[in-house]
Design a protein around this motif. Structure first.
Motif, short mmCIF file in Angstrom:
data_model
loop_
_atom_site.label_atom_id
_atom_site.label_comp_id
_atom_site.label_asym_id
_atom_site.label_seq_id
_atom_site.Cartn_x
_atom_site.Cartn_y
_atom_site.Cartn_z
N ARG A 269 0.82 -1.21 0.00
CA ARG A 269 0.00 0.00 0.00
C ARG A 269 0.85 1.26 0.00
N ARG A 270 1.94 1.22 0.75
CA ARG A 270 2.69 2.46 0.94
C ARG A 270 4.10 2.42 0.35
N ASN B 275 -0.64 8.34 5.54
CA ASN B 275 -1.34 7.14 6.01
C ASN B 275 -2.83 7.37 6.21
N GLU B 276 -3.29 8.59 5.97
CA GLU B 276 -4.69 8.91 6.20
C GLU B 276 -5.62 7.98 5.45
N LYS B 277 -5.25 7.70 4.19
CA LYS B 277 -6.17 6.95 3.34
C LYS B 277 -5.79 5.48 3.23
N LEU B 278 -5.00 5.04 4.19
CA LEU B 278 -4.54 3.65 4.15
C LEU B 278 -5.74 2.70 4.15
N ALA B 279 -5.77 1.80 3.19
CA ALA B 279 -6.90 0.86 3.11
C ALA B 279 -6.62 -0.35 3.98
N ASP B 280 -7.65 -0.85 4.57
CA ASP B 280 -7.48 -2.02 5.43
C ASP B 280 -7.32 -3.29 4.59
N ARG C 264 -7.00 3.47 11.39
CA ARG C 264 -7.33 3.40 9.96
C ARG C 264 -7.50 1.95 9.49
#
Lengths: 507, 565
Positions: free
Chosen positions: B356-357, B447-452, B371
């Motif tokens: 993701r990152r 990391n605000e929009k980090l998807a689970d 999040r």
């Protein structure tokens, strides 16, 4: 004594090769000047037929030619000679298959090219059949002259001219050593003969006191130096990289395997029949000489291969270090270790296929304009995905050269090292192991270049030259490398028969 | 229907066969390639369940045994078979591979075909190495495994992948070539023939002047793979650069082959040399435990942290072996399984974040728990399992190792005490990692929009979590299977130890103080397995295999060496 035609039947295989070579020369003369497509096929078919005749009955009884008994015969056709000839013909067959597309590319697709290869094979076959040192010398020269010419085929390329000249001068030098050594041995021999069995007797008579007969000792070492040139053992290897680089790639492959195998197998016969017959052989001067040669060859060959920037030169140095591994086997054989000769024979077989295969892949990827620049490791980036099947084959050859299972290279190394252990040469085996570890690095570099780099560095990149023959040649090498690794039993049995014929019959 | 021996062969070669078939698939068809590879590896897992069910726990010796000639001229055979130790490792392998492939579903986007083929060939290599009972066959699998792993790191790895791949290859190869020489020594018969069968080699006596060299040739090869302390340096590089799937398999299975090699080959083949080497091995293991933990503590990169934690955990395995008690060795094997599950899961979780990152640096995260709550749950669970929280998989193994070491003698007690700090340190670095990644304020806006985690990722990790809990609550499922094999291993070495002239002098080294005096007519019946009274286990049923008070099965009449065909 008179020689009748029927006496020559054991040489049928060689006869077929000679006939094919002559047919090719004629074809060149009478064919339309442009169409040389069939030369390689004719050569290949000739070799296949010859291989069939030689190989169909390897275990046939030993035949001595031009003499009433094996001891005095200048030419001995035994299982060893047949098995060795098979290896060399297989090498030549693949070299012929690799050639046509490349030769056309480089502008040297003459029919003579193939007949030169075939004549070289004839020389090699004489080398492994020779019962005395003179016959051996004749075979060696027949082979060498053909190969000198092959090296210089790309006459317009300065690298090729340099290679040819260098090879010729060095070859002449080596011949000098060899011939002088033979002369000294002749002088030392009690009966005034150069046959291998008389050599064995002379050595036996001198017992351990070789030094008491300096002629013999010096003569033998000179002969070995002559060999060392031919097999490119350090410090007699200086010519190899330049020559390998300058010669046409398929010829390089053929030189690296055929010339080397012939020299080794000839040496093996001399060592087993002539030198190790007696117990005194163990600490003789030539054993020390050979061990030293093996150690230096492995260490230096690997060390220099490590820093090469061109794949072709790397393969040249790797073939130097492989000569070192095979020498380990020869040393073990000189100590009287029964399995060692077999190991060398087997090792050279696998070496033939994996090295020719590697050179075949390079041939496939060789550029028309050639040159050092396109042979850099960096030029091959991403080839693994452009030519998947070809690259898998290359990876296989590299893994085999590094001596990893499940390839023939592994079984060969295993066999050689095990025979060294049996002969009590633990140090040599350890040096061999050390060399193998080092070699892994530069073999992996090839795989890294093929698969793990995405963008080639600046400069000319390889381009593919497709041809059916080349594909067949590569397929044959690949199959052989895998088969010798997974199901080596059959060929192991052949090597056993071959070496038995050296030890048991007549001598 | 397959008979039992064929079943084992089928399990070993099914992945390779699958790889061969996949090679014929068209290159671009990623979904089908991945799906089929997962199907093949799952089928392998199903077949291996047949092994698990068909395995008779009470039998000593090899089961599913098969032996056919391969290269008769060299005395080389295709001999395979499993005992409890191989069985659990085979199960670990077949279980991890499909999960790994599923985990890599979206991580691998280029050269998918080569990727799945490499993984499947690797699986065959690993399984083969676990079941081979012929030294040559073992070596072939051992080396064959190297090649796909090298490609996995070198092609699908990170920035410095080529360096890491080549380093991995050369380290391992250097060790294995030494082992090859030793194998040749072992297989070379006095009469001039060859015999590579393990059972045959076990019967041979080696000259005491040669045996230590042979032992160390094997030991170095295995120590590199484990990896033990001074030769561990390839591991962090390999782990950091490898793709997630490579890391999972590397940590989950490949490292275990080193420990397995000690158990199956190095120790039984050269017992005397091994006994002499025990203190060295133990100290290196202890150093590895503490050193690995300390280095893990200061890593800024999550993957490197997990890599060094592997060095530490594998140190426990080696310590358990060196203790040479039933508890210690059982614990060592249990740690192998538990580490495979928990570290595999850790690498998968790091992979989830990385996908993701595209960063694994701890400092880039912080406070992401809110999040990604599902991810947080799995990470905490996995870390707890890895840190050895009771009732999770990490606990029984490390506990048994420490127990087995502590009770083995006076010297061993020091090892256990030093090693125990490793458990504490593990909690420190793992929890600190959790804290820095999951908790605190959400420091990084990226990391605000980090998807689970998505359904696929949950499907990958749930089985691992279940295993972690089951192994923690009911360690008997592993311990029962391995008990006979462990007993044989320990008893044989102890018998050998007792026959040594030096035994009386330093008996404390291999025998706990509480071993009852022995009667000379029943030499093999006494096992150094009684625990000191102060250290009785609280809840015996939980630990079926090694509990101190349970009398030994009348085992030692069965020395499997002689039982083999």
């Amino acid at each position: 004594m008179s020689v009748s035609f029927s006496d020559l039947t054991p040489l049928l295989g060689m006869g077929i090769v000679i006939a094919t070579a002559i047919i090719l020369l004629m074809y060149e003369v009478f064919s339309d000047q442009i169409d040389r497509r069939y030369c390689a096929r004719i050569a290949a078919i000739g070799l296949l037929i010859a291989m069939y005749y030689v190989g169909k009955d390897i275990a046939a009884p030993t035949r001595a030619l031009f003499a009433s008994n094996v001891r005095a015969a200048p030419i001995v056709v035994d299982a060893f000679a047949r098995a060795s000839s098979l290896i060399m013909m297989a090498g030549a067959l693949i070299a012929c298959l690799l050639s046509p597309a490349y030769a056309k590319n480089q502008g040297h697709d003459y029919g003579e090219y193939y007949s030169l290869i075939l004549f070289a094979v004839v020389g090699m076959m004489v080398m492994v059949m020779s019962g005395d040192l003179f016959t051996f010398f004749i075979g060696l020269e027949t082979m060498s002259i053909a190969v000198y010419a092959l090296t210089g085929l790309r006459a317009r390329d300065p690298r090729a001219s340099e290679a040819a000249l260098k090879y010729f001068l060095m070859g002449a030098f080596a011949t000098g050593f060899l011939l002088f050594g033979i002369a000294l041995v002749y002088g030392a021999s009690s009966t005034g003969s150069v046959s291998l069995s008389d050599l064995a007797r002379t050595i036996a008579a001198s017992n351990d006191a070789v030094m008491a007969r300096p002629l013999l000792g010096i003569g033998l070492v000179l002969i070995l130096i002559g060999f060392a040139f031919k097999i490119a053992a350090v410090p007699f290897h200086m010519w190899a990289p330049d020559v390998y680089e300058g010669a046409p790639t398929p010829v390089t492959g053929f030189m690296a395997v055929g010339v080397k195998a012939a020299a080794f197998l000839g040496l093996l016969r001399i060592v087993i029949v002539g030198l190790s017959a007696q117990d005194g052989g163990a600490d003789a001067i030539w054993v020390d000489f050979l061990s030293g040669l093996a150690v230096v060859t492995i260490l230096v060959g690997n060390a220099i291969a490590l820093v090469q920037q061109s794949i072709k030169r790397m393969l040249a140095y790797s073939s130097v270090s492989h000569a070192g591994y095979a020498l380990i086997g020869v040393v073990a054989a000189a100590q009287g270790e029964a399995g060692a000769g077999r190991a060398v024979l087997f090792y050279l077989t696998t070496y033939t296929f994996m090295t020719l295969g590697a050179f075949g892949v390079l041939t496939y990827l060789e550029r028309e304009d050639g040159g050092v620049e396109s042979e850099r490791f960096g030029a091959y980036a991403g080839i693994g995905y452009k030519h998947p099947a070809l690259s898998i084959a290359m990876a296989l050859f590299m893994i085999a050269l590094a001596g990893m299972p499940p390839t023939g290279g592994f079984v060969g190394k295993l066999y050689v090292f095990s025979s060294a252990l049996r002969a009590g040469e633990t140090t040599l085996a350890l040096v061999g192991i050390f060399g193998s570890v080092v070699s892994v690095y530069y073999y992996l570099r090839v795989i890294v270049a093929f698969y793990m780099r995405d963008v080639p560095d600046a400069g000319p990149t390889p381009q593919a030259t497709r041809s059916t023959e080349l594909t067949i040649g590569l397929a044959l090498s690949t199959a052989a490398v895998i088969l010798l690794g997974i199901a080596p039993s059959h060929w192991l049995a052949v090597t056993e028969i071959a070496l038995k014929s050296l030890v048991t019959v007549g001598y | 229907m397959l008979d039992s021996a064929q079943l084992l062969t089928a399990v070993v070669f099914l992945p390779a066969l699958g790889a061969l078939i996949l090679a014929l698939f068209p290159t671009g068809d990623d979904r089908n390639l991945k799906g089929s590879a997962i199907a093949v590896s799952f089928l392998t897992f199903l077949l291996s369940i047949g092994l698990w069910r068909g395995f008779v726990e009470t039998r000593v010796g090899y089961q599913f045994y098969d032996s056919i000639a391969w290269i008769p001229a060299f005395g080389i055979t295709y001999t395979i078979g499993i005992d409890g130790i191989s069985l659990v490792l085979v199960m670990l392998t077949t279980m991890l591979v499909p999960l790994t492939l599923l985990g890599a579903w979206s991580a691998v986007e280029h050269r998918t075909k080569e990727f799945v083929i490499a993984i499947l060939v690797l699986e065959t290599g690993m399984l083969g190495a676990f079941v081979a009972l012929d030294l040559f066959l073992f070596y072939v699998f051992w080396e064959a495994m190297l090649i796909p792993m090298y490609f996995l790191i070198g092609i699908w790895g990170g920035q410095r992948r080529v360096y890491a791949a080549v380093k991995f290859f050369i380290f391992t190869m250097a060790g294995s070539l030494l082992m090859l020489l030793a194998i040749l020594f072992v297989a070379s018969q006095p009469d001039g023939g060859w015999n590579f069968q393990l059972a045959h080699a076990l019967l041979r006596k080696f000259d005491p002047s040669v045996a230590p060299y042979l032992f160390w040739a094997f030991a170095i090869a295995f120590a590199i793979k484990v990896p033990m302390f001074p030769v561990h340096t390839w591991l962090p590089d390999a782990h950091v650069e490898a793709p997630t799937a490579g890391s999972v398999i590397l940590a989950g299975v490949l490292l275990k082959l080193g420990v397995y090699g000690f158990i199956r080959f190095a120790f039984p083949l050269f017992p005397d040399a091994a006994l002499d080497a025990l203190p060295i091995i133990a100290w290196l293991a202890v150093i590895g435990i503490v050193y690995g933990a300390l280095v893990a503590w200061v890593q800024p990169d999550m993957k490197k942290l997990v890599a060094y934690s592997s060095v530490s955990h594998l140190g426990f395995c080696m310590l358990g072996l060196a203790a040479l008690t039933i508890e210690g060795v059982s614990g060592a094997i249990f740690v192998m399984i538990a580490h495979g599950v928990s570290t595999g899961a850790l690498f998968l979780l790091v992979g989830v974040l990385y996908e993701r990152r595209h960063t694994r640096v701890l400092a880039d995260y912080g406070g992401i728990a809110r999040r990604v709550p599902i991810f947080a749950f799995f990470l905490v669970m996995t870390v707890m399992a890895s840190a050895g929280l009771p009732a999770l998989s990490g606990f029984p193994g490390e506990f048994l190792v420490l127990l087995g070491t502590f009770t083995a003698g006076a010297t061993q007690r020091i090892w256990a005490i030093v090693a125990a700090t490793g458990v504490i340190l593990a909690a420190v670095y793992l929890l600190w990692m959790v804290q820095r990644v999951l908790f605190g304020p959400l420091s990084n806006a990226a990391n605000e929009k980090l998807a689970d985690m998505n359904l696929r990722e949950i499907c990958v990790l749930t089985p691992l979590m279940i295993f972690a809990v089951v192994l923690g609550v009911k360690p008997g499922i592993v311990l029962d299977k391995i008990e006979p094999a462990v007993e044989v291993f320990v008893v044989n070495l102890h018998e050998r130890a007792e026959r040594r002239p030096s035994y009386a002098a330093d008996s404390g080294r291999f025998r706990p103080r509480s071993v009852p005096s022995r009667t000379p007519d029943k030499p093999a019946m006494v096992l150094p397995r009684r625990l000191p009274n102060t250290l009785q286990l609280p809840s015996k049923p939980m630990f079926r295999a090694p509990p101190g008070a349970v009398p030994l099965r009348a085992a030692p009449t069965v020395v499997p060496k002689r039982e083999l065909k």
